[in-house]
Design an enzyme around this catalytic site. Sequence first.
Site, short mmCIF file in Angstrom:
data_model
loop_
_atom_site.label_atom_id
_atom_site.label_comp_id
_atom_site.label_asym_id
_atom_site.label_seq_id
_atom_site.Cartn_x
_atom_site.Cartn_y
_atom_site.Cartn_z
N THR A 142 7.15 21.55 -0.08
CA THR A 142 6.04 20.61 -0.28
C THR A 142 5.14 20.98 -1.46
O THR A 142 4.88 22.15 -1.71
CB THR A 142 5.20 20.52 1.01
OG1 THR A 142 6.09 20.24 2.10
CG2 THR A 142 4.14 19.44 0.92
N PRO A 182 1.53 19.26 -3.92
CA PRO A 182 0.41 18.33 -3.77
C PRO A 182 0.85 16.86 -3.90
O PRO A 182 0.34 15.99 -3.21
CB PRO A 182 -0.54 18.73 -4.91
CG PRO A 182 -0.24 20.18 -5.14
CD PRO A 182 1.23 20.36 -4.86
N ALA A 228 4.17 15.78 -3.62
CA ALA A 228 5.51 15.53 -3.06
C ALA A 228 5.67 16.20 -1.71
O ALA A 228 5.87 17.42 -1.63
CB ALA A 228 6.59 16.03 -4.02
N GLY A 229 5.54 15.40 -0.65
CA GLY A 229 5.72 15.93 0.71
C GLY A 229 6.95 15.28 1.33
O GLY A 229 8.04 15.84 1.29
N TRP A 281 0.56 23.46 1.55
CA TRP A 281 0.73 23.45 3.01
C TRP A 281 1.84 24.40 3.45
O TRP A 281 2.68 24.02 4.28
CB TRP A 281 1.07 22.06 3.56
CG TRP A 281 0.32 20.88 3.06
CD1 TRP A 281 0.86 19.76 2.51
CD2 TRP A 281 -1.09 20.65 3.11
NE1 TRP A 281 -0.13 18.87 2.20
CE2 TRP A 281 -1.34 19.39 2.56
CE3 TRP A 281 -2.17 21.41 3.55
CZ2 TRP A 281 -2.61 18.86 2.44
CZ3 TRP A 281 -3.44 20.89 3.43
CH2 TRP A 281 -3.64 19.63 2.88
N THR A 341 -13.50 12.35 42.67
CA THR A 341 -14.35 11.17 42.41
C THR A 341 -14.17 10.24 43.61
O THR A 341 -13.10 10.25 44.25
CB THR A 341 -13.94 10.41 41.12
OG1 THR A 341 -12.65 9.85 41.31
CG2 THR A 341 -13.96 11.29 39.88
N GLU A 379 7.67 19.32 8.83
CA GLU A 379 9.15 19.23 8.83
C GLU A 379 9.65 17.79 8.91
O GLU A 379 10.64 17.50 9.57
CB GLU A 379 9.75 20.12 9.93
CG GLU A 379 9.61 21.59 9.59
CD GLU A 379 10.54 22.49 10.36
OE1 GLU A 379 11.70 22.13 10.57
OE2 GLU A 379 10.08 23.58 10.75
N GLN A 402 7.60 9.03 10.58
CA GLN A 402 8.25 7.93 9.84
C GLN A 402 9.54 8.43 9.16
O GLN A 402 10.57 7.74 9.18
CB GLN A 402 7.29 7.36 8.78
CG GLN A 402 6.11 6.58 9.34
CD GLN A 402 5.08 7.46 10.06
OE1 GLN A 402 4.82 8.59 9.66
NE2 GLN A 402 4.51 6.95 11.14
C1 LIG Z 1 -0.06 22.61 8.95
C2 LIG Z 1 1.05 22.27 8.01
C3 LIG Z 1 2.09 23.17 7.84
C4 LIG Z 1 3.12 22.87 6.94
N1 LIG Z 1 4.09 23.82 6.68
C5 LIG Z 1 4.96 23.60 5.65
C6 LIG Z 1 5.83 24.65 5.20
O1 LIG Z 1 5.87 25.76 5.77
N2 LIG Z 1 6.64 24.40 4.13
C7 LIG Z 1 6.64 23.21 3.48
O2 LIG Z 1 7.38 23.05 2.52
N3 LIG Z 1 5.82 22.19 3.88
C8 LIG Z 1 4.98 22.37 4.94
N4 LIG Z 1 4.13 21.38 5.33
C9 LIG Z 1 4.17 20.09 4.63
C10 LIG Z 1 4.66 18.94 5.49
O3 LIG Z 1 6.05 19.05 5.69
C11 LIG Z 1 4.24 17.65 4.79
O4 LIG Z 1 2.83 17.54 4.94
C12 LIG Z 1 4.94 16.44 5.35
O5 LIG Z 1 6.30 16.47 5.01
C13 LIG Z 1 4.31 15.13 4.84
O6 LIG Z 1 4.13 15.14 3.47
P1 LIG Z 1 2.72 14.72 2.85
O7 LIG Z 1 1.67 15.50 3.55
O8 LIG Z 1 2.80 14.83 1.38
O9 LIG Z 1 2.53 13.22 3.26
P2 LIG Z 1 3.09 11.96 2.43
O10 LIG Z 1 4.49 12.19 2.05
O11 LIG Z 1 2.11 11.65 1.36
O12 LIG Z 1 3.04 10.81 3.53
C14 LIG Z 1 1.84 10.13 3.86
C15 LIG Z 1 2.18 9.07 4.92
O13 LIG Z 1 3.10 8.11 4.39
C16 LIG Z 1 4.25 8.06 5.20
N5 LIG Z 1 5.44 7.84 4.37
C17 LIG Z 1 5.79 8.54 3.26
N6 LIG Z 1 6.93 8.07 2.76
C18 LIG Z 1 7.34 7.07 3.59
C19 LIG Z 1 8.46 6.18 3.62
N7 LIG Z 1 9.43 6.26 2.71
N8 LIG Z 1 8.51 5.28 4.60
C20 LIG Z 1 7.55 5.20 5.55
N9 LIG Z 1 6.47 6.02 5.58
C21 LIG Z 1 6.37 6.91 4.60
C22 LIG Z 1 4.32 9.40 5.92
O14 LIG Z 1 5.08 9.33 7.12
C23 LIG Z 1 2.84 9.66 6.16
O15 LIG Z 1 2.43 8.95 7.30
C24 LIG Z 1 3.13 21.63 6.25
C25 LIG Z 1 2.08 20.73 6.46
C26 LIG Z 1 1.04 21.05 7.29
C27 LIG Z 1 -0.11 20.07 7.40
#
Ligand SMILES: Cc1cc2nc3c(=O)[nH]c(=O)nc-3n(C[C@H](O)[C@H](O)[C@H](O)COP(=O)(O)OP(=O)(O)OC[C@H]3O[C@@H](n4cnc5c(N)ncnc54)[C@H](O)[C@@H]3O)c2cc1C
Length: 381
Positions: free
Chosen positions: A126, A128, A130-131, A157, A271, A364, A368
């Site tokens: 992940t 900033p 690309a999640g 994250w 209650t 992980e 969605q």
């Molecule tokens: C506490 C925590 C621990 C984590 N640990 C790790 C780790 O160890 N290693 C690591 O690499 N990452 C880690 N992550 C990252 C985590 O995997 C990502 O936050 C997650 O994959 C979502 O990515 P994003 O936050 O960028 O959300 P975004 O990708 O920006 O998504 C935002 C919203 O849009 C929705 N969305 C996005 N694309 C689509 C689509 N094509 N269709 C429908 N809905 C969509 C998503 O479901 C979500 O609701 C962690 C995150 C947190 C908060």
Amino acid sequence: MIDFELTEEQKALVEMARRFAKERIIPVAAKCDQESRFPREVFDEAWKLGLVNPTLPAEYGGQGLDEVDNVLITEELAYGCTGIQTSITANTLGFTPVRLAGTEEQKKKYLGWLAKESILCSYATTEPAAGSDVAGMQCRAHKQSDGSYVLTGQKQWITNASHASFFTIFATENPELRHRGIGAFIVERDQKGLSVGKHEDKLGQRASDTASVMLEEVRVPANQVLAPPGQGFKLAMETFNQTRPDIGAGATGLIRRALDECVAYAKERKTFGVPIAQHQMVQAMLAEMAIRLEATSLLVRKAAWSLAKNIRNPLTSACAKAFGADAAMATAIDAVQIFGGNGYVKDFPVEKLMRDAKILQIYEGTAQIQRIVIAKHVLGN
Ligand SMILES: Cc1cc2nc3c(=O)[nH]c(=O)nc-3n(C[C@H](O)[C@H](O)[C@H](O)COP(=O)(O)OP(=O)(O)OC[C@H]3O[C@@H](n4cnc5c(N)ncnc54)[C@H](O)[C@@H]3O)c2cc1C
């Protein structure tokens, strides 16, 4: 033949993990949550007992347990606190790419290190920007003439980043190539150019450390390349396939904890002159919790069994994660409801369960993204 009975070894494993959760996790969980502190001492004790890295292969010094054993342990630890459980089980996420794609030398060094010392490792896809869109990563990997790579970019994250001794980092040779440009690299914590950002102040699972990782021209020698550009995306996806059942196991533990807390409370709290357990609408919520517990547990065990038998089953893995996470969230919301006003304050355990459950639907692969994976399999794409 279908057999749900645990072996004697598995029963002993469950018993040990359950006792550890009761004696070492539950007593510190609320304070660690309040202080947003990862209890390293609990991790070290868990490591000594063999509750960390259970699936580390025996040929590299590990216990070589299978995925069914792994999810049984995770469920028990999660019953105690999913924050502390995540800190413990995220090591498996960190080392799975090495187990799947490492050279003999890499496995001896990094898997052997995890077997010998109580260390942590992290997995980093992940960023900033690309999640969910893993293929959209920007972190660059520039190949040098001697076969080494120079990594530049930022990961966000990352679980256990503040404590990790090494990282599995995914980076691309060219972002325009998307999944075809991604490689995977092992980077040790003290390598020049790697730094870790601030510990995130989270809603839930606050005992689990989460931080960003900055890479400023980090030189990765050829013997730390795990997958060359072009092969990293597939490795990242297969890693998720193999670790998602464990998120479902965390959900199972959380649901079971919520149900136990609610049953005890519903029998006590009165209650209208009777314990709330006698009100049918409260009973309905308890029954829904029990349904979710049974269903999540079965899905997780099927997904884990498939992995243990080397049957590739990404559909069930994703279902176990997606269903389990949603079931845990719904159960934790109902638990707060059953506790009424007491559910809304920190003097009682269920508000923490509700905060902790939320991340199960995000990390992980979000709820969605799991649906996208599942639909892909259903449609045969
Ligand atoms: C506490 C925590 C621990 C984590 N640990 C790790 C780790 O160890 N290693 C690591 O690499 N990452 C880690 N992550 C990252 C985590 O995997 C990502 O936050 C997650 O994959 C979502 O990515 P994003 O936050 O960028 O959300 P975004 O990708 O920006 O998504 C935002 C919203 O849009 C929705 N969305 C996005 N694309 C689509 C689509 N094509 N269709 C429908 N809905 C969509 C998503 O479901 C979500 O609701 C962690 C995150 C947190 C908060």
